[in-house]
Enzyme design. Structure first.
Site, PDB file in Angstrom:
ATOM      1  N   SER A   1       3.587  -0.786   1.972  1.00 22.92           N
ATOM      2  CA  SER A   1       3.351   0.244   3.056  1.00 22.92           C
ATOM      3  C   SER A   1       4.310  -0.338   4.472  1.00 22.92           C
ATOM      4  O   SER A   1       4.051  -0.515   5.337  1.00 22.92           O
ATOM      5  CB  SER A   1       2.049   0.057   3.608  1.00 22.92           C
TER       6      SER A   1
ATOM      7  N   ARG B   1      13.343  -1.218   7.404  1.00 18.59           N
ATOM      8  CA  ARG B   1      12.930  -2.359   8.388  1.00 18.59           C
ATOM      9  C   ARG B   1      11.546  -2.874   8.251  1.00 18.59           C
ATOM     10  O   ARG B   1      10.636  -1.865   7.853  1.00 18.59           O
ATOM     11  CB  ARG B   1      13.048  -1.869  10.100  1.00 18.59           C
TER      12      ARG B   1
ATOM     13  N   ASP C   1       1.281   3.717   1.511  1.00 20.16           N
ATOM     14  CA  ASP C   1      -0.108   3.880   1.570  1.00 20.16           C
ATOM     15  C   ASP C   1      -0.572   5.280   1.877  1.00 20.16           C
ATOM     16  O   ASP C   1      -1.327   5.663   1.277  1.00 20.16           O
ATOM     17  CB  ASP C   1      -0.765   2.903   2.449  1.00 20.16           C
TER      18      ASP C   1
HETATM   19  C1  GLC Z   1       3.577   1.252   9.377  1.00 21.43           C
HETATM   20  C2  GLC Z   1       4.448   1.310   7.948  1.00 21.43           C
HETATM   21  C3  GLC Z   1       4.200   2.476   7.194  1.00 21.43           C
HETATM   22  C4  GLC Z   1       2.646   2.569   6.895  1.00 21.43           C
HETATM   23  C5  GLC Z   1       1.800   2.401   7.915  1.00 21.43           C
HETATM   24  C6  GLC Z   1       0.177   2.417   7.760  1.00 21.43           C
HETATM   25  O1  GLC Z   1       3.766   2.520   9.966  1.00 21.43           O
HETATM   26  O2  GLC Z   1       5.919   1.398   8.459  1.00 21.43           O
HETATM   27  O3  GLC Z   1       5.119   2.148   5.995  1.00 21.43           O
HETATM   28  O4  GLC Z   1       2.478   3.575   6.011  1.00 21.43           O
HETATM   29  O5  GLC Z   1       2.171   1.470   8.957  1.00 21.43           O
HETATM   30  O6  GLC Z   1      -0.102   1.288   6.783  1.00 21.43           O
END
Ligand code: GLC
Length: 531
Positions: A211, A226, A264
């Site tokens: 995520s 990133r 996620d």
């Molecule tokens: C951050 C991550 C994203 C993820 C979110 C919730 O924003 O960059 O990929 O979905 O957290 O976990």
């Protein structure tokens, strides 16, 4: 490094309780990030000695009345100031929604935009008939979860899962070490739960929920754009995390085959649709904050060169936490938001997320408290060093303060005395609770702006839709869903009620398994086999 699982659930389906972690207290400490604090602090409880060193000044008394607390009137005055800083009017929200919608569109046009709108190679909705057993690994912002998901068809499934709490050190160590840890946890899980599986030389299919923003060339690939959520592991940004994880799996001889790499939000979207066909959007309000939705392929100009059919559909991982990063034109950031941003490991990035997500809300609250200590408004004569450490005040404490059912606000008393050694008056406690509410409400109303931008862009308002939501802020913060709904009504008027958020618990793990099943079926049928 401990491989002791934090939680073990036995095939009980989503919604089961979690055991207490054996090796971490529920109050976690974060690495200190030093903020520059003024040299002289009133009420900070330190006195200079002749050697030039500051000596902590421990002043304690049982006589609360003897402490020079601020009066009720002063607290009410303070509250007015913070109300004006943290309150979002419907008009301001609508302006944010307009800018947000434009940003989402831009992200679909070309690569390299601030909000990257990532094509996920998840083609359309599940049929609900997907079946089979899949392992799902979910690397989130706080925990690593390993699940065995058995899809039974007809929208039914069973899940067995183990959860590990990630330490702050693990979030900064060499990238290879982080993936090795994931592989070792997976091996432990396979050895404990899948020993009886008749593999017959075959490998177990794995859906990997990673995520963080990853650019994908196909579903089993993902180049990390990133790190977010405070992670900073070197030598991962710019690399294919699926390939890195495959080499860790090979290193530890884990009989697993990575089929799909997902976010996620995409998992939550798909898992929720599997059981509830009204779902159109998946959102996570946890340590981070983000959303996914299903888009017509013809509306994603940046993947035109792939020659996929225009009328097909593909899920988009928005990575909306990056909204307003760098330019800072649209969000009403306070000086506390700016402080957090500038002292973070990624200054100027994830501007939207830093105003909303669970990683930051407690810290916003703490910075206000520190400001009030500095100007002598609270805790005069008390030793405040404990609360002056960055990130010692968890967002969970804001939830607890807001949920305090007692007239005397005894939970608030407990938090301040137990964790920070500070005595409080009722007026101060009422102020703290009101401040928590302002910060939590702003987060919910900004979240509503993001949801509204997708709803408006996709034209979902008249017909209405469900928004699958998960994450600790959504599921544990009192009143958060109601405040999001209120925000949607403030933006859209009564029609805002057509948009309903629904808790999709553990969607990211289940969704990962469903997507792995969808991918295997699609490839077996020869549909876009290289995607
Ligand atoms: C951050 C991550 C994203 C993820 C979110 C919730 O924003 O960059 O990929 O979905 O957290 O976990």
């Amino acid at each position: 490094m401990s491989l002791t699982p934090m939680t073990t659930l036995d095939g009980s389906g989503p919604g089961s309780g979690h055991a207490t972690p054996p090796f971490r207290s529920s109050i976690s400490r974060r690495t200190s990030i030093s903020l520059s604090l003024p040299a002289s602090r009133r009420g900070s409880g330190t006195v200079p000695t002749m050697t030039g060193k500051d000596l902590p000044f421990h002043h304690r008394t049982n006589d609360g009345e003897a402490l020079p607390h601020a009066t009720k009137k002063t607290m009410a005055d303070h509250l007015r100031k913070y109300e004006s800083l943290f309150t979002l009017t419907p008009q301001r929200m609508r302006m944010i929604v307009d800018a947000f919608e434009e940003t989402l569109d831009k992200g679909l046009q070309k690569e390299g935009e601030v909000v990257p709108m990532i094509p996920t190679f998840v083609f359309g909705w599940p049929k609900g008939s997907e079946t089979g057993s899949y392992v799902a690994l979910d690397l989130g912002g706080t925990n690593l979860r390993v699940c065995l998901v058995t899809l039974q068809g007809g929208g039914k499934f069973e899940i067995t899962q183990t959860k590990y709490r990630l330490s702050e050190e693990q979030k900064q160590e060499e990238g290879e070490a982080l993936f090795d840890f994931c592989a070792k946890c997976l091996k432990t899980f396979v050895d404990s739960y899948l020993a009886d599986f008749d593999l017959d030389g075959a490998t177990i299919p794995l859906g990997f929920t990673f995520s963080y923003p990853c650019e994908q060339e196909r579903i089993d690939h993902g180049r990390l754009i990133r790190w977010t959520k405070g992670f900073g592991n070197p030598n991962v940004e710019g690399h294919d995390v699926a390939a890195m994880f495959r080499s860790s799996l090979a290193k530890f001889g884990v009989p697993i085959e990575l089929v799909s790499l997902i976010n996620d939000t995409t998992g939550t979207l798909i898992a929720s649709q599997y059981v509830n066909p009204r779902t159109r959007i998946g959102v996570i309000f946890g340590t981070g904050c983000n959303a996914a939705y299903m888009e017509k392929i013809g509306n994603i100009p940046k993947i035109k060169q792939l020659g996929l059919p225009d009328d097909g559909e593909m899920a988009i991982n928005c990575e909306w936490g990056a909204f307003d990063s760098f330019s800072h034109e649209h969000l009403p950031r306070t000086k506390y938001d700016i402080d957090i941003d500038q002292s973070s490991n990624k200054p100027d990035e994830q501007a939207f997320e830093k105003c909303i997500s669970g990683r930051y809300l407690g810290e916003i609250f703490r910075l206000v408290i520190c400001e009030m200590i500095d100007d002598g408004s609270i805790f005069l004569g008390q030793n405040t060093y404990k609360i002056e450490k960055p990130y010692v005040l968890e967002t969970a404490f804001l939830s607890l303060m807001e949920a305090d059912p007692t007239d005397e606000l005894l939970t608030v008393v407990g938090i301040f005395t137990h964790f920070y050694g500070l005595e409080t008056t009722l007026a101060e406690r009422q102020f703290f609770r009101a401040l928590a509410k302002l910060i939590g409400t702003r987060a919910a109303r900004l979240s509503a702006c993001g949801i509204a931008a997708i709803v408006s862009k996709m034209g979902y308002l008249d017909q209405g839709c469900d928004v699958a939501a998960d994450g600790s802020l959504y599921s544990k913060y009192p009143g958060f869903p109601d405040r999001v709904h209120q925000g949607l009504t403030d933006i859209f008027g009564p029609k805002g009620k057509n948009i309903r958020t629904v808790h999709a618990e553990d969607g990211s793990g289940v969704g990962s398994a469903i997507i792995a099943a969808m991918t295997n079926e699609r490839r077996a049928a020869g549909i876009f086999p290289h995607c």
